[in-house]
Design a protein around this motif. Structure first.
Motif, PDB file in Angstrom:
ATOM      1  N   HIS A 138      51.554  44.677  33.972  1.00 26.26           N
ATOM      2  CA  HIS A 138      51.522  44.493  35.433  1.00 26.26           C
ATOM      3  C   HIS A 138      52.849  43.897  35.885  1.00 26.26           C
ATOM      4  CE1 HIS A 138      50.383  43.723  39.489  1.00 26.26           C
ATOM      5  NE2 HIS A 138      49.169  44.188  39.295  1.00 26.26           N
TER       6      HIS A 138
ATOM      7  N   GLU B  20      45.643  43.214  31.273  1.00 24.37           N
ATOM      8  CA  GLU B  20      46.998  42.881  30.845  1.00 24.37           C
ATOM      9  C   GLU B  20      46.954  42.003  29.589  1.00 24.37           C
ATOM     10  OE1 GLU B  20      49.715  40.823  33.507  1.00 24.37           O
ATOM     11  OE2 GLU B  20      51.347  42.152  32.880  1.00 24.37           O
TER      12      GLU B  20
ATOM     13  N   LYS C  38      48.353  40.880  40.064  1.00 20.52           N
ATOM     14  CA  LYS C  38      48.537  40.424  38.689  1.00 20.52           C
ATOM     15  C   LYS C  38      47.449  39.425  38.283  1.00 20.52           C
ATOM     16  CE  LYS C  38      52.205  38.938  35.540  1.00 20.52           C
ATOM     17  NZ  LYS C  38      52.290  40.170  34.718  1.00 20.52           N
TER      18      LYS C  38
END
Ligand SMILES: [Fe+2]
Length: 269
Positions: free
Chosen positions: A249, A96, A90
Motif C-alpha cells: 500500500h 499489507e 493504508k
C-alpha cells in the motif's frame, strides 16, 4: 484456444509465469489442462490484456472448482461470488503483510484470482513468495521445528482487525505450519504472518512471535519472490497452498479496484 498457441514465460527463477498468446474467454479443455499444469508448476500465473469484467472472471473461476465464499465479504450486485477489493486507506488495509488468503477458515481456499479494474497512477504492486522453496531450504533444525508446529488463527468477534490482544478474540482455525499440496504432493510452509491474529500453539506470545519472525525472514527472502506491477487488463491467479503474498500500500488515497474470486480448497494437512 489450443495449447499450441500458448507459451509460458517464467517471471523469476523461483515463482510465477506469464502465459502468452491466450484469450481466457476462449480456452478449450486442452488449453485449460495446459494452464492448470503451468499453475501447479509455478504457484502463480499472470495473464495480460484480458480485461475481465465480473462475468468473465466468474466463468473462468468456475473452471477451477467450487466458489469459496469469503466470510463477511459482500459480493458485487448481480455477482455475489465476486468481491471488489478497493482502497480502504493504508490504516484500513488488511492485506499489507505476508499471508495466504482466508487462512482463518477451517477449509481455506485453494486459489485466488484477481482481475484489475482501476489502477492507481503508480504503486499498488502485489508480491508473491514460493513456499515450496521456503520449506525445502530450511535448515534441518528449523525444518524439524516447522514440521511440528500448528498455528491458531484468530478473528475479532466483529471480524475487524485484531491488534495483538487475543483475549477477546475467537480462534476460528488451527492449521499445520507445513502442509502437503493435494495436487502436487509437495510440502510447503503454510503460515500467515499477521502477528496480531496468529499464535503458534503451545508457545507464549513472545515465543510465537520470535519463531514466526525467523520463519518469515526465511520464507520471504527476495530470491523466493516475484513483485507484480499491475497493468490495466491483467488477470492474476495464485495458489494459496504453496505461496504467500503481500499487497503493497503505497498509493495513498488513489482509487484501486480489483475484482476477486476464490475457489474452495481442502483441509490443510
Ligand atoms: Fe490476499
Amino acid at each position: 484456444m489450443r495449447p499450441n498457441t500458448m507459451t509460458i514465460r517464467p517471471l523469476t527463477g523461483s515463482i510465477g509465469a506469464e502465459i502468452l498468446g491466450i484469450d481466457l474467454r476462449e480456452i478449450d479443455d486442452a488449453g485449460f489442462g495446459f494452464i492448470r499444469r503451468a499453475f501447479l508448476d509455478n504457484c502463480m500465473l499472470v495473464f495480460r490484456d484480458q480485461r475481465f469484467g465480473a462475468a468473465e472472471l466468474l466463468a473462468f473461476t468456475r473452471r477451477w472448482g467450487e466458489i469459496f465464499h469469503t466470510p463477511h465479504a459482500v459480493g458485487l450486485e448481480g455477482f455475489p461470488d465476486v468481491i471488489a477489493v478497493r482502497n480502504r486507506g493504508k490504516a484500513g488495509t488488511t492485506t499489507e503483510y505476508w499471508h495466504t488468503d482466508s487462512v482463518f477458515a477451517p477449509v481455506p481456499p485453494a486459489l485466488s484470482i484477481l482481475a484489475s479494474q482501476v489502477l492507481p497512477p503508480a504503486g499498488g504492486d502485489t508480491m508473491f513468495a514460493n513456499q515450496y522453496l521456503a520449506y525445502e531450504t530450511l535448515s534441518p533444525g528449523m525444518r524439524a521445528l516447522a514440521d511440528s508446529l500448528r498455528a491458531g488463527y484468530y478473528r475479532s468477534a466483529g471480524m475487524g482487525r485484531l491488534m495483538g490482544d487475543l483475549s477477546a478474540a475467537v480462534k476460528t482455525a488451527v492449521h499445520p505450519v507445513v502442509r502437503t499440496h493435494a495436487e502436487t504432493g509437495r510440502r510447503a510452509l503454510y503460515l500467515s504472518y499477521d502477528p496480531a491474529a496468529v499464535r503458534l500453539e503451545g508457545f507464549s506470545a513472545e515465543e510465537s512471535r520470535g519463531i514466526m519472525r525467523l520463519l518469515e525472514a526465511h520464507a520471504t527472502q527476495p530470491a523466493f519472490c516475484y513483485r507484480h506491477r499491475w497493468v490495466t487488463g491483467d488477470v492474476l491467479m495464485w495458489d494459496n497452498r504453496c505461496s504467500v503474498h503481500y499487497a503493497v500500500h503505497d498509493y495513498g488515497d488513489a482509487e484501486r479496484v480489483h475484482y476477486r474470486t476464490t475457489v474452495v480448497g481442502d483441509v490443510p494437512g
